[in-house]
Design a protein around this motif. Structure first.
Motif, PDB file in Angstrom:
ATOM      1  N   ARG A   1      51.112  34.356  35.775  1.00 17.29           N
ATOM      2  CA  ARG A   1      49.577  34.463  34.597  1.00 17.29           C
ATOM      3  C   ARG A   1      49.586  36.323  35.070  1.00 17.29           C
ATOM      4  O   ARG A   1      49.516  36.288  35.909  1.00 17.29           O
ATOM      5  N   ILE A   2      48.946  35.792  33.884  1.00 20.93           N
ATOM      6  CA  ILE A   2      48.306  37.324  33.384  1.00 20.93           C
ATOM      7  C   ILE A   2      46.790  37.726  33.567  1.00 20.93           C
ATOM      8  O   ILE A   2      46.040  36.469  32.868  1.00 20.93           O
ATOM      9  N   GLU A   3      46.506  38.608  34.672  1.00 23.59           N
ATOM     10  CA  GLU A   3      44.915  39.130  34.344  1.00 23.59           C
ATOM     11  C   GLU A   3      44.629  39.485  33.694  1.00 23.59           C
ATOM     12  O   GLU A   3      45.431  40.956  33.746  1.00 23.59           O
ATOM     13  N   LEU A   4      43.599  40.386  32.304  1.00 23.30           N
ATOM     14  CA  LEU A   4      43.849  40.935  31.299  1.00 23.30           C
ATOM     15  C   LEU A   4      41.997  41.036  31.377  1.00 23.30           C
ATOM     16  O   LEU A   4      41.615  40.060  30.099  1.00 23.30           O
ATOM     17  N   GLY A   5      41.169  42.413  31.958  1.00 21.75           N
ATOM     18  CA  GLY A   5      39.899  42.063  31.468  1.00 21.75           C
ATOM     19  C   GLY A   5      39.582  43.859  31.449  1.00 21.75           C
ATOM     20  O   GLY A   5      40.234  44.832  31.973  1.00 21.75           O
ATOM     21  N   VAL A   6      38.282  43.860  30.854  1.00 18.16           N
ATOM     22  CA  VAL A   6      37.708  45.259  31.417  1.00 18.16           C
ATOM     23  C   VAL A   6      35.969  45.148  31.680  1.00 18.16           C
ATOM     24  O   VAL A   6      35.390  44.113  30.829  1.00 18.16           O
ATOM     25  N   GLN A   7      36.126  45.592  32.789  1.00 15.49           N
ATOM     26  CA  GLN A   7      34.767  45.175  33.528  1.00 15.49           C
ATOM     27  C   GLN A   7      34.398  46.489  34.351  1.00 15.49           C
ATOM     28  O   GLN A   7      35.019  47.045  34.733  1.00 15.49           O
ATOM     29  N   PRO A   8      33.273  46.837  34.133  1.00 18.31           N
ATOM     30  CA  PRO A   8      32.567  47.663  35.122  1.00 18.31           C
ATOM     31  C   PRO A   8      32.823  46.806  36.453  1.00 18.31           C
ATOM     32  O   PRO A   8      32.664  46.039  36.937  1.00 18.31           O
TER      33      PRO A   8
ATOM     34  N   ARG B   1      33.078  43.995  39.557  1.00 19.99           N
ATOM     35  CA  ARG B   1      34.280  43.409  40.349  1.00 19.99           C
ATOM     36  C   ARG B   1      33.503  44.069  41.388  1.00 19.99           C
ATOM     37  O   ARG B   1      33.301  45.751  41.209  1.00 19.99           O
ATOM     38  N   LEU B   2      34.312  44.218  42.370  1.00 21.47           N
ATOM     39  CA  LEU B   2      34.573  45.267  43.572  1.00 21.47           C
ATOM     40  C   LEU B   2      36.165  45.445  43.862  1.00 21.47           C
ATOM     41  O   LEU B   2      36.755  44.310  44.236  1.00 21.47           O
ATOM     42  N   GLU B   3      36.530  46.663  43.130  1.00 19.34           N
ATOM     43  CA  GLU B   3      38.364  46.794  43.514  1.00 19.34           C
ATOM     44  C   GLU B   3      38.823  47.407  44.992  1.00 19.34           C
ATOM     45  O   GLU B   3      38.061  49.147  44.698  1.00 19.34           O
ATOM     46  N   GLU B   4      39.011  46.930  45.554  1.00 18.97           N
ATOM     47  CA  GLU B   4      39.663  47.547  46.803  1.00 18.97           C
ATOM     48  C   GLU B   4      40.708  48.252  46.257  1.00 18.97           C
ATOM     49  O   GLU B   4      41.855  47.788  45.805  1.00 18.97           O
ATOM     50  N   LEU B   5      40.814  49.732  46.922  1.00 22.44           N
ATOM     51  CA  LEU B   5      42.696  50.102  46.404  1.00 22.44           C
ATOM     52  C   LEU B   5      42.408  51.049  47.760  1.00 22.44           C
ATOM     53  O   LEU B   5      42.443  51.629  47.873  1.00 22.44           O
ATOM     54  N   GLU B   6      43.889  50.368  48.142  1.00 24.28           N
ATOM     55  CA  GLU B   6      44.772  51.384  49.089  1.00 24.28           C
ATOM     56  C   GLU B   6      44.857  52.312  48.502  1.00 24.28           C
ATOM     57  O   GLU B   6      45.480  51.914  47.456  1.00 24.28           O
TER      58      GLU B   6
ATOM     59  N   ILE C   1      31.184  53.138  40.393  1.00 27.29           N
ATOM     60  CA  ILE C   1      30.979  52.709  39.343  1.00 27.29           C
ATOM     61  C   ILE C   1      31.716  53.240  38.028  1.00 27.29           C
ATOM     62  O   ILE C   1      31.642  54.074  37.863  1.00 27.29           O
ATOM     63  N   LYS C   2      32.899  52.225  37.677  1.00 24.33           N
ATOM     64  CA  LYS C   2      34.048  53.074  36.405  1.00 24.33           C
ATOM     65  C   LYS C   2      34.058  51.811  35.666  1.00 24.33           C
ATOM     66  O   LYS C   2      33.371  50.540  36.431  1.00 24.33           O
ATOM     67  N   LEU C   3      34.048  51.841  34.857  1.00 24.41           N
ATOM     68  CA  LEU C   3      34.626  50.941  33.937  1.00 24.41           C
ATOM     69  C   LEU C   3      35.950  50.544  33.507  1.00 24.41           C
ATOM     70  O   LEU C   3      36.861  51.870  32.906  1.00 24.41           O
ATOM     71  N   LEU C   4      36.629  49.766  34.270  1.00 16.85           N
ATOM     72  CA  LEU C   4      37.827  49.630  34.420  1.00 16.85           C
ATOM     73  C   LEU C   4      38.646  48.719  33.428  1.00 16.85           C
ATOM     74  O   LEU C   4      38.404  47.556  33.797  1.00 16.85           O
ATOM     75  N   ALA C   5      40.004  48.730  32.625  1.00 17.71           N
ATOM     76  CA  ALA C   5      40.765  47.612  32.189  1.00 17.71           C
ATOM     77  C   ALA C   5      41.688  46.733  33.642  1.00 17.71           C
ATOM     78  O   ALA C   5      41.828  48.194  34.730  1.00 17.71           O
ATOM     79  N   ILE C   6      41.423  45.891  34.099  1.00 22.70           N
ATOM     80  CA  ILE C   6      42.109  45.131  34.989  1.00 22.70           C
ATOM     81  C   ILE C   6      42.992  44.394  34.522  1.00 22.70           C
ATOM     82  O   ILE C   6      43.236  43.792  33.697  1.00 22.70           O
TER      83      ILE C   6
ATOM     84  N   HIS D   1      39.645  39.866  27.916  1.00 24.68           N
ATOM     85  CA  HIS D   1      38.061  39.159  28.838  1.00 24.68           C
ATOM     86  C   HIS D   1      36.838  40.766  28.656  1.00 24.68           C
ATOM     87  O   HIS D   1      37.678  41.906  29.335  1.00 24.68           O
ATOM     88  N   VAL D   2      35.834  40.699  27.620  1.00 26.93           N
ATOM     89  CA  VAL D   2      35.637  42.099  28.213  1.00 26.93           C
ATOM     90  C   VAL D   2      33.806  42.803  28.439  1.00 26.93           C
ATOM     91  O   VAL D   2      33.468  41.540  27.712  1.00 26.93           O
ATOM     92  N   GLN D   3      33.781  43.378  29.284  1.00 24.97           N
ATOM     93  CA  GLN D   3      32.275  44.171  29.606  1.00 24.97           C
ATOM     94  C   GLN D   3      31.843  45.107  29.609  1.00 24.97           C
ATOM     95  O   GLN D   3      32.246  45.882  30.073  1.00 24.97           O
ATOM     96  N   GLY D   4      31.347  45.824  29.496  1.00 25.53           N
ATOM     97  CA  GLY D   4      30.919  46.868  28.563  1.00 25.53           C
ATOM     98  C   GLY D   4      29.759  47.122  29.854  1.00 25.53           C
ATOM     99  O   GLY D   4      30.117  46.300  31.007  1.00 25.53           O
ATOM    100  N   ILE D   5      29.482  48.283  29.545  1.00 27.02           N
ATOM    101  CA  ILE D   5      28.743  49.424  30.936  1.00 27.02           C
ATOM    102  C   ILE D   5      27.109  49.073  30.150  1.00 27.02           C
ATOM    103  O   ILE D   5      26.521  49.672  31.272  1.00 27.02           O
ATOM    104  N   ARG D   6      26.357  48.422  29.710  1.00 29.71           N
ATOM    105  CA  ARG D   6      25.622  48.394  29.106  1.00 29.71           C
ATOM    106  C   ARG D   6      24.529  48.330  29.961  1.00 29.71           C
ATOM    107  O   ARG D   6      23.117  48.507  30.275  1.00 29.71           O
ATOM    108  N   SER D   7      25.066  47.231  31.144  1.00 29.01           N
ATOM    109  CA  SER D   7      24.526  46.380  31.919  1.00 29.01           C
ATOM    110  C   SER D   7      24.787  47.618  32.786  1.00 29.01           C
ATOM    111  O   SER D   7      23.489  47.094  34.346  1.00 29.01           O
ATOM    112  N   VAL D   8      25.160  48.353  33.356  1.00 26.31           N
ATOM    113  CA  VAL D   8      25.289  49.449  34.227  1.00 26.31           C
ATOM    114  C   VAL D   8      23.887  49.916  34.604  1.00 26.31           C
ATOM    115  O   VAL D   8      23.121  50.633  33.892  1.00 26.31           O
ATOM    116  N   THR D   9      22.984  50.590  35.499  1.00 24.52           N
ATOM    117  CA  THR D   9      21.555  51.000  35.730  1.00 24.52           C
ATOM    118  C   THR D   9      21.997  51.940  36.965  1.00 24.52           C
ATOM    119  O   THR D   9      23.263  51.532  37.270  1.00 24.52           O
ATOM    120  N   VAL D  10      21.002  53.068  36.904  1.00 27.16           N
ATOM    121  CA  VAL D  10      21.040  53.920  37.310  1.00 27.16           C
ATOM    122  C   VAL D  10      20.943  53.172  38.997  1.00 27.16           C
ATOM    123  O   VAL D  10      21.315  53.894  39.451  1.00 27.16           O
TER     124      VAL D  10
END
Lengths: 432, 432
Positions: free
Chosen positions: B258-265, B426-431, B246-251, B224-233
């Motif tokens: 079950r597998i989640e497989l996405g690319v999202q800001p 998305r918001l990914e918390e990473l400890e 904000i990073k473009l992350l492969a998640i 599932h892919v979402q690019g970075i064109r929608s990211v504004t300053v």
């Protein structure tokens, strides 16, 4: 299904973690590799303490010889540590034609060259991924992943205890002694913390990394070591104000065919990647001529993380045994001669200096005059305002030879207005 | 000295880098490995453009067949890209018994399963370290270094162009379009940037990483892919105010088979390690059940960094050829079946929402009411004060199913007081 039989000598924290992982994740490993790792024997003098893992009947023994002399055991995992009995066990295993996996950096940094020579003579492998960086596959990265690169610099945060202490000092604004006591109480530091906080463990690991990076075997005694006992919470605060964090760094560099090999507290930029390696985590930062800057990060110690690295070695050697290609990667051999370790004149770095000075006019002029006399240029200076006769003065220098810095420190320390021995740390700038 | 003969198909940026590295660092590689990599042939349709590297007489050719049909060439390095001719060349090389090294993620993410099957049938290896993460030895880490781990999560910053754009937007407070133009002018972005900024390249790499992590082959179309064109300053600024980047992350995650497989800001903590991966650098963050959290960092693209990974593959395969143990690591085979990809109901995450709302009383009540109706709890809300009829409202949610978030966004977007389509990241918390 083909099997690879494993004997573990040493049923302590890591030994129990390896046994547990073989039992729990054996099927996963078999799915991925095509062979099943089988835990044949685990030897320890103490077989009564509960290690939190239930071994199959008949696996546990008090006799290491039952592993070393068992022709059915293919791989011996040495996890007893130390440089005497461990060496004898490993040599005997190799002489019996068994490959060895070890996490023993102290042994490698003392007798590594001998062990690799004997392994080579007997066509056996020695896996030592777990010896540096715990679960981080940094040995593999350096030996294999970056094999096409001349390595220029390796910087490492290689001791989880030190990094944990420095991180807590920063977060809690607490003194070294208090954090050390708390860490000891919580089991994160040994009762005798010298091996960790005096930088000795980091030096062992630095020697291993330097040997792999440069193709000449270095020993622990080649490493110039300064531990973290001299780091105060004030240093951490002053560093933070200027945008830096203090880390115990292994500093490994090749410049003009000479090697720098040191372990020192060092300021690193707070917004650098290595500056954000906190708590018990480790990181190895490697600069190659082709790849540029890379970094490898993870848990540097602990039952499970270290087991992950031991398992990786077992699998590597397992493939070699089944495909009849042990020594596929040749055992370590010297392939290059350097013009020796860098002398103090040849080490060039930026430095952090903290002085306790008398709060009266003219001291800065004297200090900066002495720095100038030794050819050292000041980047930043800050004198703290405190209601005390002795106030701290913090200086960040531009790049200068270590020799000049040490000479200047001796001269400055002899000034009547300077009350304590000057504190001196490295400052490593790391562009991403 | 034993030799391994190499033929490179594709003399573009990376091809020239590989050729140059073999010529410059060949002796180093021979010192370390015991064999010399020999650049036998380089094929490209264009053999007149200056690539900045001088090849020995007779190496350059316009005919790929001179490589594929040359019995003296042991390893074919495919660097032409694309999914048609590259596939044919690789299949032909494998059928001729030659092992292959490729950096072609698009091909692997489309025809990977076929290629590995054919390699296996012909007893050849396919090296693909350079396909993900440029010079970072992350494929090796995942396949070998972490072989004992059930992989739970992989997060990746896998596209240098996107990360360069997002970093410059943050540092220069500049708009996406302006930074993209500058990047194109400087050669950091393609004239047609879609492959990069729309997330397609990242999706190819995510498919490869997911396949290795989970033992079932995934294709680009599964991502599932979402690019970075929608990211504004503005989004970058609002995120920064709340402590995020904000990073473009492969998640890539496995939860309940079950597998989640996405690319999202995605927002990641600014003080996290992955939040400090800036510019053209890449990073792969891997969580294993034994090793815990690890991260691998380096240059994700470019002539030299990618060459470093290609050379690592050449050396790996060289060892296998000389020790007669190709397929030492088995080619990819499915070893596990999952219950499919996660549906939107099953993906649970925190989210960042930006609304353009009418600046009048009661709008927050309506918005928060709709979020509540969909079971979504608000962590932070900020309404920006601007002298405009439409003002931005920023919401960080607690964890909620993606389905609920999308339904809530549709309902909120339909409110008369909401002017534009809501922006959702998305918001990914990473400890650590």
């Amino acid at each position: 299904m083909k099997t690879v039989n494993i004997g573990i000598i040493g049923f302590g924290t890591v030994g129990a973690g390896v046994a547990e992982t073989i039992l729990n994740n054996g099927k996963l490993i078999a799915d991925r590799t095509g062979f099943m790792p089988v835990l044949k024997r685990v030897a320890d003098l103490d077989i009564t303490t509960d290690r939190g893992v239930v071994l199959p009947e008949g696996v546990l023994t008090t006799s290491s010889m039952e592993i070393l002399d068992d022709p059915d055991i293919h791989i011996v995992v040495e996890l007893i540590g130390g440089t005497t009995i461990a060496r004898e066990f490993i040599l005997r295993a190799l002489q019996c034609g068994k490959s060895v996996v070890t996490a023993n950096k102290a042994l490698l940094a003392t007798h590594g060259e001998e062990l690799f020579r004997v392994a080579s003579e007997h066509g056996c492998d020695i896996g030592f991924e777990a010896s540096v960086g715990g679960g981080i596959p940094c040995i593999k990265a350096l030996r294999e992943g970056l094999v096409g690169n001349h390595i220029k610099t390796v910087l490492g945060i290689l001791n989880g205890t030190c990094n944990y202490i420095l991180t807590r000092m920063e977060n809690e604004h607490a003194d070294f002694a208090d954090v050390l006591s708390a860490a000891q109480a919580a089991g994160y530091a040994e009762a005798d913390p010298a091996l960790d906080v005096d930088g000795i463990d980091t030096a062992h690991k630095a020697a291993v990394l330097a040997s792999l990076a440069f193709g000449q075997w270095f020993q622990a005694k080649d490493v110039h070591v300064q531990g973290i006992r001299s780091v105060t919470v004030n240093d951490i605060d002053y560093a933070a104000e200027m945008g830096y964090r203090i880390k115990l760094l292994a500093i490994i560099k090749e410049i003009n065919n000479r090697i720098e090999l040191g372990v020192q507290p060092a300021l690193v930029p707070a917004n650098s990647l290595i500056g954000n390696v906190n708590g018990v985590f480790n990181a190895v930062w490697v600069q190659g001529d082709i790849v540029g800057n890379t970094m490898y990060y993870g848990r540097g110690a602990g039952r499970q993380a270290t087991a992950s690295a031991v398992i990786a070695d077992i699998v590597d050697i397992g493939f070699n045994l089944l495909r009849n290609c042990t020594q596929r990667l040749p055992a370590f051999k010297t392939y290059k001669q350097y013009d020796g370790l860098m002398a103090s004149e040849q080490i060039v770095s930026r430095y952090y200096i903290r002085l306790q000075i008398e709060d009266k006019p003219g001291v800065l002029a004297k200090v900066s005059g002495l720095l100038g006399t030794h050819g050292i240029s000041i980047a930043t200076v800050a004198q703290k305002e405190l209601a005390m006769p002795a106030v701290p003065m913090i200086i960040l220098t531009h790049k200068a030879p270590e020799r000049s810095i040490l000479d200047a420190m001796a001269a400055i320390g002899a000034l009547p207005e300077v009350f304590e021995k000057p504190v001196l740390f490295r400052l490593e700038e790391l562009e991403q």
